[in-house]
Scaffold this motif. Structure first.
Motif, PDB file in Angstrom:
ATOM      1  N   ARG A   1      -3.498  13.536  -3.428  1.00 14.67           N
ATOM      2  CA  ARG A   1      -2.179  13.196  -2.921  1.00 14.67           C
ATOM      3  C   ARG A   1      -2.216  12.214  -1.740  1.00 14.67           C
ATOM      4  O   ARG A   1      -1.298  11.454  -1.528  1.00 14.67           O
ATOM      5  N   ASP A   2      -3.292  12.254  -0.948  1.00 11.59           N
ATOM      6  CA  ASP A   2      -3.417  11.341   0.191  1.00 11.59           C
ATOM      7  C   ASP A   2      -4.172  10.069  -0.167  1.00 11.59           C
ATOM      8  O   ASP A   2      -4.408   9.235   0.707  1.00 11.59           O
ATOM      9  N   GLY A   3      -4.546   9.922  -1.447  1.00  9.44           N
ATOM     10  CA  GLY A   3      -5.232   8.711  -1.877  1.00  9.44           C
ATOM     11  C   GLY A   3      -4.344   7.492  -1.674  1.00  9.44           C
ATOM     12  O   GLY A   3      -3.133   7.549  -1.882  1.00  9.44           O
ATOM     13  N   VAL A   4      -4.946   6.399  -1.252  1.00 13.55           N
ATOM     14  CA  VAL A   4      -4.193   5.176  -0.973  1.00 13.55           C
ATOM     15  C   VAL A   4      -4.389   4.196  -2.117  1.00 13.55           C
ATOM     16  O   VAL A   4      -5.507   3.965  -2.580  1.00 13.55           O
TER      17      VAL A   4
ATOM     18  N   THR B   1      -4.215  11.748  -9.646  1.00 13.38           N
ATOM     19  CA  THR B   1      -2.913  12.211  -9.156  1.00 13.38           C
ATOM     20  C   THR B   1      -3.029  13.470  -8.303  1.00 13.38           C
ATOM     21  O   THR B   1      -2.062  13.829  -7.616  1.00 13.38           O
TER      22      THR B   1
ATOM     23  N   VAL C   1       0.849  -1.186   0.000  1.00 12.51           N
ATOM     24  CA  VAL C   1       0.000   0.000   0.000  1.00 12.51           C
ATOM     25  C   VAL C   1       0.887   1.239   0.000  1.00 12.51           C
ATOM     26  O   VAL C   1       1.969   1.240   0.590  1.00 12.51           O
ATOM     27  N   LEU C   2       0.408   2.264  -0.683  1.00 14.24           N
ATOM     28  CA  LEU C   2       1.157   3.507  -0.781  1.00 14.24           C
ATOM     29  C   LEU C   2       0.201   4.655  -1.029  1.00 14.24           C
ATOM     30  O   LEU C   2      -0.939   4.444  -1.463  1.00 14.24           O
ATOM     31  N   ARG C   3       0.666   5.841  -0.767  1.00 10.18           N
ATOM     32  CA  ARG C   3      -0.102   7.048  -1.083  1.00 10.18           C
ATOM     33  C   ARG C   3       0.307   7.536  -2.454  1.00 10.18           C
ATOM     34  O   ARG C   3       1.453   7.339  -2.880  1.00 10.18           O
ATOM     35  N   VAL C   4      -0.601   8.185  -3.117  1.00  6.93           N
ATOM     36  CA  VAL C   4      -0.308   8.751  -4.439  1.00  6.93           C
ATOM     37  C   VAL C   4       0.913   9.663  -4.346  1.00  6.93           C
ATOM     38  O   VAL C   4       1.770   9.664  -5.233  1.00  6.93           O
ATOM     39  N   SER C   5       1.025  10.417  -3.258  1.00 11.55           N
ATOM     40  CA  SER C   5       2.145  11.348  -3.087  1.00 11.55           C
ATOM     41  C   SER C   5       3.482  10.644  -2.864  1.00 11.55           C
ATOM     42  O   SER C   5       4.534  11.287  -2.923  1.00 11.55           O
ATOM     43  N   ASP C   6       3.466   9.329  -2.640  1.00 10.92           N
ATOM     44  CA  ASP C   6       4.699   8.579  -2.399  1.00 10.92           C
ATOM     45  C   ASP C   6       5.300   7.990  -3.668  1.00 10.92           C
ATOM     46  O   ASP C   6       6.168   7.122  -3.598  1.00 10.92           O
TER      47      ASP C   6
ATOM     48  N   SER D   1      -3.314   0.228  -3.688  1.00 13.75           N
ATOM     49  CA  SER D   1      -2.864  -1.119  -3.352  1.00 13.75           C
ATOM     50  C   SER D   1      -2.289  -1.758  -4.618  1.00 13.75           C
ATOM     51  O   SER D   1      -3.003  -1.943  -5.603  1.00 13.75           O
TER      52      SER D   1
END
Length: 152
Positions: A83-86, A80, A25-30, A88
């Motif tokens: 930014r805080d969207g997660v 995009t 799992v990651l955030r769009v901003s990552d 998978s």
């Protein structure tokens, strides 16, 4: 448990990286593309499939994945601006177009994709620190097409 450090230079190598990052799992901003460096990178909390215990509990580990020699990036089905969207991560695949160049596709749950045009496949996955207990073990409903066809 030892931290993973993997290098992918061909499709077989990338299949191992894909398996190791399935359900990360990651955030769009990552994730981002450093155009001048021709590098696409992302930070994730990967599910450490190799670290399950006897009771079926798992671990997550912070990890970095980067692709070198990236010529362009196209995003589909991912907002995009959120930014805080997660996200998978489900799988990473590579398709050669004009060897050794090709396209690497990161496939996410919900149908989102990130498609990288690469001069040559070069990916590195590296765990960055300590593990922590996962809240749950990922599971997927995968249809058994062979069984479905046998019943028909």
């Amino acid at each position: 448990m030892t931290d993973l450090k993997l290098l992918a230079l061909d499709q077989d190598d990338l299949a191992v990286v894909s398996a190791a990052t399935q359900d990360a799992v990651l955030r769009v901003s990552d994730m981002g593309f450093a155009k001048a460096d021709r590098r696409f990178a992302l930070l994730m909390n990967r599910f450490a499939w190799e670290a399950g215990d006897a009771r079926g509990r798992g671990q997550r580990k912070r990890a970095a994945l980067r692709f070198e020699r990236v010529e362009s990036v196209k995003v589909s089905g991912i907002d995009t601006n959120a930014r805080d969207g997660v996200l998978s991560l489900l799988a990473i695949v590579c398709e050669e177009t004009d060897a050794p160049s090709g396209h690497v596709e990161l496939r996410f749950a919900g149908g989102g994709t990130v498609r990288l045009a690469v001069e040559v496949l070069e990916a590195r996955l590296e765990d960055l620190g300590a593990a922590w207990a996962a809240r749950g073990r990922p599971s997927h409903d995968v249809p058994n097409h062979d069984l479905d066809q046998a019943k028909a």
